[in-house]
Design a protein around this motif. Sequence first.
Motif, short mmCIF file in Angstrom:
data_model
loop_
_atom_site.label_atom_id
_atom_site.label_comp_id
_atom_site.label_asym_id
_atom_site.label_seq_id
_atom_site.Cartn_x
_atom_site.Cartn_y
_atom_site.Cartn_z
N THR A 55 0.85 -1.18 0.00
CA THR A 55 0.00 0.00 0.00
C THR A 55 0.89 1.23 0.00
O THR A 55 2.09 1.15 0.27
CB THR A 55 -0.93 0.02 1.23
OG1 THR A 55 -0.12 -0.05 2.41
CG2 THR A 55 -1.90 -1.14 1.21
N ALA A 56 0.33 2.37 -0.31
CA ALA A 56 1.11 3.61 -0.38
C ALA A 56 1.63 4.01 1.00
O ALA A 56 1.18 3.52 2.03
CB ALA A 56 0.25 4.73 -0.95
N GLY A 57 2.61 4.90 0.99
CA GLY A 57 3.06 5.54 2.21
C GLY A 57 3.87 4.65 3.13
O GLY A 57 4.93 4.16 2.77
N LEU A 58 3.35 4.44 4.33
CA LEU A 58 4.11 3.76 5.37
C LEU A 58 4.53 2.35 4.99
O LEU A 58 5.65 1.95 5.27
CB LEU A 58 3.31 3.72 6.68
CG LEU A 58 3.08 5.08 7.35
CD1 LEU A 58 2.19 4.91 8.57
CD2 LEU A 58 4.40 5.72 7.72
N SER A 85 8.35 7.74 -4.57
CA SER A 85 7.02 8.26 -4.89
C SER A 85 6.03 7.51 -4.03
O SER A 85 6.37 6.56 -3.36
CB SER A 85 6.73 8.08 -6.38
OG SER A 85 6.01 6.93 -6.65
N GLU A 86 4.81 7.93 -4.07
CA GLU A 86 3.75 7.27 -3.30
C GLU A 86 3.24 6.01 -4.00
O GLU A 86 2.41 5.32 -3.47
CB GLU A 86 2.59 8.24 -3.05
CG GLU A 86 2.94 9.35 -2.09
CD GLU A 86 3.25 8.83 -0.70
OE1 GLU A 86 2.49 7.99 -0.18
OE2 GLU A 86 4.26 9.28 -0.12
N ARG A 87 3.76 5.72 -5.21
CA ARG A 87 3.25 4.60 -5.99
C ARG A 87 4.30 3.54 -6.31
O ARG A 87 3.96 2.40 -6.57
CB ARG A 87 2.66 5.11 -7.31
CG ARG A 87 1.50 6.05 -7.12
CD ARG A 87 0.94 6.53 -8.42
NE ARG A 87 0.36 5.41 -9.14
CZ ARG A 87 0.37 5.30 -10.46
NH1 ARG A 87 0.91 6.22 -11.22
NH2 ARG A 87 -0.17 4.26 -11.05
N TRP A 88 5.58 3.92 -6.33
CA TRP A 88 6.60 3.00 -6.82
C TRP A 88 7.96 3.40 -6.27
O TRP A 88 8.39 4.53 -6.42
CB TRP A 88 6.62 3.07 -8.34
CG TRP A 88 7.48 2.11 -9.08
CD1 TRP A 88 8.38 1.20 -8.59
CD2 TRP A 88 7.53 1.97 -10.50
NE1 TRP A 88 8.97 0.50 -9.59
CE2 TRP A 88 8.45 0.96 -10.79
CE3 TRP A 88 6.88 2.59 -11.55
CZ2 TRP A 88 8.75 0.56 -12.09
CZ3 TRP A 88 7.17 2.19 -12.83
CH2 TRP A 88 8.10 1.19 -13.10
N LEU A 89 8.62 2.45 -5.62
CA LEU A 89 10.00 2.62 -5.17
C LEU A 89 10.85 1.58 -5.88
O LEU A 89 10.44 0.43 -6.04
CB LEU A 89 10.13 2.41 -3.66
CG LEU A 89 9.42 3.41 -2.76
CD1 LEU A 89 9.52 2.95 -1.31
CD2 LEU A 89 10.01 4.79 -2.92
N LEU A 90 12.03 1.98 -6.29
CA LEU A 90 12.94 1.06 -6.97
C LEU A 90 14.25 1.05 -6.20
O LEU A 90 14.82 2.09 -5.91
CB LEU A 90 13.16 1.55 -8.40
CG LEU A 90 14.03 0.67 -9.30
CD1 LEU A 90 13.49 0.72 -10.71
CD2 LEU A 90 15.46 1.11 -9.26
N SER A 96 23.03 -6.24 -10.52
CA SER A 96 22.44 -7.57 -10.65
C SER A 96 20.99 -7.68 -10.19
O SER A 96 20.21 -8.42 -10.80
CB SER A 96 23.29 -8.60 -9.93
OG SER A 96 23.35 -8.31 -8.55
N ILE A 97 20.59 -6.99 -9.12
CA ILE A 97 19.24 -7.16 -8.58
C ILE A 97 18.55 -5.79 -8.49
O ILE A 97 19.11 -4.86 -7.91
CB ILE A 97 19.27 -7.82 -7.19
CG1 ILE A 97 19.91 -9.20 -7.27
CG2 ILE A 97 17.86 -7.91 -6.61
CD1 ILE A 97 20.14 -9.86 -5.92
N VAL A 98 17.36 -5.71 -9.06
CA VAL A 98 16.54 -4.51 -8.96
C VAL A 98 15.21 -4.91 -8.32
O VAL A 98 14.58 -5.87 -8.76
CB VAL A 98 16.29 -3.87 -10.34
CG1 VAL A 98 15.38 -2.66 -10.23
CG2 VAL A 98 17.61 -3.49 -11.00
N VAL A 99 14.82 -4.17 -7.28
CA VAL A 99 13.58 -4.46 -6.56
C VAL A 99 12.58 -3.34 -6.85
O VAL A 99 12.90 -2.16 -6.72
CB VAL A 99 13.83 -4.56 -5.04
CG1 VAL A 99 12.53 -4.83 -4.29
CG2 VAL A 99 14.87 -5.62 -4.73
N HIS A 100 11.37 -3.73 -7.25
CA HIS A 100 10.29 -2.80 -7.52
C HIS A 100 9.22 -3.00 -6.45
O HIS A 100 8.64 -4.09 -6.36
CB HIS A 100 9.66 -3.06 -8.89
CG HIS A 100 10.62 -2.94 -10.02
ND1 HIS A 100 10.84 -1.76 -10.67
CD2 HIS A 100 11.43 -3.86 -10.60
CE1 HIS A 100 11.74 -1.95 -11.63
NE2 HIS A 100 12.11 -3.22 -11.60
N ILE A 101 8.97 -1.98 -5.65
CA ILE A 101 7.91 -2.01 -4.64
C ILE A 101 6.84 -1.05 -5.15
O ILE A 101 7.08 0.15 -5.26
CB ILE A 101 8.42 -1.57 -3.26
CG1 ILE A 101 9.67 -2.36 -2.86
CG2 ILE A 101 7.32 -1.72 -2.21
CD1 ILE A 101 10.43 -1.76 -1.70
#
Length: 129
Positions: A55-58, A85-90, A96-101
């Motif tokens: 979810t966004a934010g916290l 951002s409130e929608r996507w953190l990278l 080698s490793i990229v994490v998309h939250i």
Amino acid sequence: MTKQIKPNLPHPDPVLDQLRVIVDAARERRAEDVVALDLTDVSSTLEYFVICTATAGLQLNAVRENIREKAMAAGLSRPTVEGPSERWLLLAFGGSIVVHIMTKDAREYYDLEGLWSDARVLDFPEDER
């Protein structure tokens, strides 16, 4: 039940151990639909993605911080963070490793799994450890 690796025997692929740490760290903070993709056969510049929904934010920030802490403890370098951002953190751990939250809306809109549908999905069951 905890899966144990014998200390004197090297693991065949330490990146898989690092990916497992990242996946577990995301799940610890209740990220949903955690997916790890092996891009090595479909990209000349990218190796692995981990994609998860929060979810966004916290919760986005809690997932990011837990992944950062656990990954660094597992031997990965400090990640660079794109966004925030409130929608996507990278989080990028070297090359080698990229994490998309991502929030659910952002994940559906950008559809990274669809974009990389030729990538191999790595299975890290929740009950394996």
